[in-house]
Write a protein that holds these residues in place. Sequence first.
Motif, PDB file in Angstrom:
ATOM      1  N   TYR A 198       1.645   3.606   7.998  1.00 43.49           N
ATOM      2  CA  TYR A 198       2.633   2.522   8.085  1.00 43.49           C
ATOM      3  C   TYR A 198       3.992   2.918   7.510  1.00 43.49           C
ATOM      4  O   TYR A 198       4.111   3.280   6.346  1.00 43.49           O
ATOM      5  CB  TYR A 198       2.106   1.273   7.359  1.00 43.49           C
ATOM      6  CG  TYR A 198       2.980   0.055   7.572  1.00 43.49           C
ATOM      7  CD1 TYR A 198       3.116  -0.510   8.835  1.00 43.49           C
ATOM      8  CD2 TYR A 198       3.671  -0.535   6.509  1.00 43.49           C
ATOM      9  CE1 TYR A 198       3.910  -1.620   9.052  1.00 43.49           C
ATOM     10  CE2 TYR A 198       4.473  -1.660   6.716  1.00 43.49           C
ATOM     11  CZ  TYR A 198       4.592  -2.186   7.992  1.00 43.49           C
ATOM     12  OH  TYR A 198       5.389  -3.289   8.216  1.00 43.49           O
ATOM     13  N   GLY A 204       6.756   0.808   8.299  1.00 38.78           N
ATOM     14  CA  GLY A 204       7.602  -0.360   8.576  1.00 38.78           C
ATOM     15  C   GLY A 204       7.394  -0.939   9.967  1.00 38.78           C
ATOM     16  O   GLY A 204       8.006  -1.950  10.304  1.00 38.78           O
ATOM     17  N   LYS A 242      -2.465  -4.718   1.815  1.00 42.31           N
ATOM     18  CA  LYS A 242      -1.463  -5.174   2.792  1.00 42.31           C
ATOM     19  C   LYS A 242      -1.963  -5.114   4.246  1.00 42.31           C
ATOM     20  O   LYS A 242      -1.410  -5.766   5.127  1.00 42.31           O
ATOM     21  CB  LYS A 242      -0.185  -4.326   2.670  1.00 42.31           C
ATOM     22  CG  LYS A 242       0.598  -4.674   1.427  1.00 42.31           C
ATOM     23  CD  LYS A 242       1.961  -4.050   1.483  1.00 42.31           C
ATOM     24  CE  LYS A 242       2.825  -4.624   0.373  1.00 42.31           C
ATOM     25  NZ  LYS A 242       4.208  -4.272   0.530  1.00 42.31           N
ATOM     26  N   SER A 281      -2.744   1.989   6.884  1.00 44.38           N
ATOM     27  CA  SER A 281      -1.850   1.903   5.724  1.00 44.38           C
ATOM     28  C   SER A 281      -1.111   3.222   5.514  1.00 44.38           C
ATOM     29  O   SER A 281       0.105   3.251   5.271  1.00 44.38           O
ATOM     30  CB  SER A 281      -2.692   1.527   4.506  1.00 44.38           C
ATOM     31  OG  SER A 281      -1.999   1.769   3.343  1.00 44.38           O
ATOM     32  N   CYS A 299      -0.978  -7.193   9.172  1.00 45.31           N
ATOM     33  CA  CYS A 299      -0.160  -6.507   8.173  1.00 45.31           C
ATOM     34  C   CYS A 299       0.631  -7.569   7.400  1.00 45.31           C
ATOM     35  O   CYS A 299       1.308  -8.408   8.012  1.00 45.31           O
ATOM     36  CB  CYS A 299       0.790  -5.546   8.895  1.00 45.31           C
ATOM     37  SG  CYS A 299       2.008  -4.813   7.809  1.00 45.31           S
ATOM     38  N   GLN A 300       0.550  -7.500   6.064  1.00 43.39           N
ATOM     39  CA  GLN A 300       1.204  -8.530   5.245  1.00 43.39           C
ATOM     40  C   GLN A 300       2.720  -8.565   5.463  1.00 43.39           C
ATOM     41  O   GLN A 300       3.339  -9.616   5.403  1.00 43.39           O
ATOM     42  CB  GLN A 300       0.913  -8.253   3.774  1.00 43.39           C
ATOM     43  CG  GLN A 300       1.025  -9.474   2.905  1.00 43.39           C
ATOM     44  CD  GLN A 300       0.657  -9.144   1.472  1.00 43.39           C
ATOM     45  OE1 GLN A 300       1.338  -8.345   0.819  1.00 43.39           O
ATOM     46  NE2 GLN A 300      -0.424  -9.708   0.989  1.00 43.39           N
ATOM     47  N   ASP A 301       3.324  -7.405   5.773  1.00 44.23           N
ATOM     48  CA  ASP A 301       4.780  -7.365   5.942  1.00 44.23           C
ATOM     49  C   ASP A 301       5.241  -7.871   7.313  1.00 44.23           C
ATOM     50  O   ASP A 301       6.437  -8.048   7.540  1.00 44.23           O
ATOM     51  CB  ASP A 301       5.294  -5.929   5.734  1.00 44.23           C
ATOM     52  CG  ASP A 301       5.117  -5.504   4.284  1.00 44.23           C
ATOM     53  OD1 ASP A 301       4.904  -6.407   3.438  1.00 44.23           O
ATOM     54  OD2 ASP A 301       5.164  -4.290   4.004  1.00 44.23           O
ATOM     55  N   GLU A 302       4.303  -8.004   8.259  1.00 44.79           N
ATOM     56  CA  GLU A 302       4.665  -8.536   9.585  1.00 44.79           C
ATOM     57  C   GLU A 302       3.657  -9.637   9.917  1.00 44.79           C
ATOM     58  O   GLU A 302       2.817  -9.482  10.815  1.00 44.79           O
ATOM     59  CB  GLU A 302       4.641  -7.411  10.623  1.00 44.79           C
ATOM     60  CG  GLU A 302       5.633  -6.301  10.314  1.00 44.79           C
ATOM     61  CD  GLU A 302       5.520  -5.123  11.266  1.00 44.79           C
ATOM     62  OE1 GLU A 302       5.679  -5.327  12.484  1.00 44.79           O
ATOM     63  OE2 GLU A 302       5.261  -3.999  10.792  1.00 44.79           O
TER      64      GLU A 302
END
Length: 551
Positions: A80, A82, A37, A77, A105-108
């Motif tokens: 992290y 959030g 991620k 990672s 970052c894959q989530d952002e």
Amino acid sequence: MEGGSWPQTTGIGHTRWATHGEPSDLNAHPHTSTDGKIAVVHNGIIENYIPLKEKLIAQGHRFVSDTDTEVIAHLVSSNYKGDILEAVKETVKELQGSYSVAVLCQDEPDKLIAIRKNSPLIIGLGEGENFIASDIPAILKHTRTIYLLDNDEVAVLTKDDVKVYDELGKEVEKQSLKIDWDPGDAEKGGYDHFMLKEIHEQPRAIQDTLTGRITEDGEIKLDDIKLDKETLDNFDHIQIVACGTAYNAGMLGKQYIEKYARIPVEMEAASEYRYKNPIVSDKTLLIVLSQSGETADTLAAIDIAKKQGARVLAITNVVGSSIAREADDILYTNAGPEIAVASTKAYVTQVACMLLIALYMGELKGNVTKEEADEVLAALKESSDLIQRALDDADKIKDFAYEHFKNEDMYLIGRGEDYVTAMEGSLKIKEISYVHSESFPAGELKHGPIALIEDGTVVLAVATQENTFEKLLSNIKEVKARGAHVLAITSDDHPEIMTEVDQAFLIPKTNQVVAPIPAVVYLQLFAYYLAVARGCDVDKPKNLAKSVTVE
Ligand code: F6R
């Protein structure tokens, strides 16, 4: 991308300069966290990566590469929760060393986080797009408006916005900088290689170095240098520190300053200076030269000298570079971007800057008369034409290089300023053609090196200095008598050299301190054609990088 569209518009990449582990796919950037991620690219070295790696492995992170960089991905990672910005800030607290890092970052997915410590990083500001890079030419095609990220700052980039925070998390109002380099400067413009293009740019580069620095009535104006007579009188010595080609330009600087200002000068390679406990005080002026302004050894030397009270004057090509920011006084070479790894136009412009500084100091010290300064400055202004004459001889130089490209050893000789030109020529030959070459003060031949001369050995002789010409001619005769093939560079006062050597180039008469500028161009071209004849990758010689931002 196979299987449909690829929606992502944020990306990172890095041409890796191997510091940990062999150059291989596994060690190539980006590096990712175990869950894939977090992705990072990194320039520099993480000094404490071993204890960090051990700790992360104990926590269950799986490493796949030998690099120091991979610890950053795993650390981000593990931090992290959030918020990628917070995770990077936490990570920075644990990193020791030098780094510029970009994090995705894959989530952002729309954010790119950039951090920097003692390693170059710039942010390019575009329309609906923003960039980070370690050097300006990389983004010149897209934008000429940049931010310079400072040490310990963190930047958050999206396509429409850039925010920068300081160490304490406070937002910083960055001043943007307009780069006036032409985007075409970062392209080859019809030449086979950047190096050849940059060799040919030297007449203009020298003019740009001098522009605005010599007034109509011959006064030297170095606005970026705030040294007055009182300050200069306070120094009891000068130290010049640099690396590689910049070191060679510094060697000429030493000769010029001692000649004109009569201040003792020590010359030292930055990689030596930083570990030798140098004798420095507030009576020391440290002059550093660096094309990139990012060389790690040179930066370390500045740090050491500043801590002991020295004043630092930097000659550099890159506006806002780390060295420029650390220095008290700056003289920019204004050579435009230099892309080829082998430095050419940076060298001649550094030499021109050193000459300006030496004359300026000489005048402040009252050691140089106006007439003397006028004569040197007039010659300096004409040096562009002299370089052009050397460029016009390119075909003849090429022929000599093509005749001798199978030789595995070459020797260069000169005396005084000419010896420095020989040093620089030798460095160029080594780095781009991989031919073993060495330079000697010509008078030292008889103390050993002449034993190396045999039938067919190539000797390049630089003989532009009037006071040592006859001595050098004797040295040429000595090596010729032992079978050497000699290429000589001298002044057009000495056409008699033609009958003594295999190829000669005569530089139109000029002031002797200026002669190293056109003289080196013959050697740059020789090294270039030698490398081409040998099938070498001229612009990207093996094992070398343009900015040496690691030790
Ligand atoms: C040689 C060359 C290197 C650099 C040296 C210093 O052609 O390019 O020797 O001169 O690495 O680099 P800068 O001038 O950027 O400090």
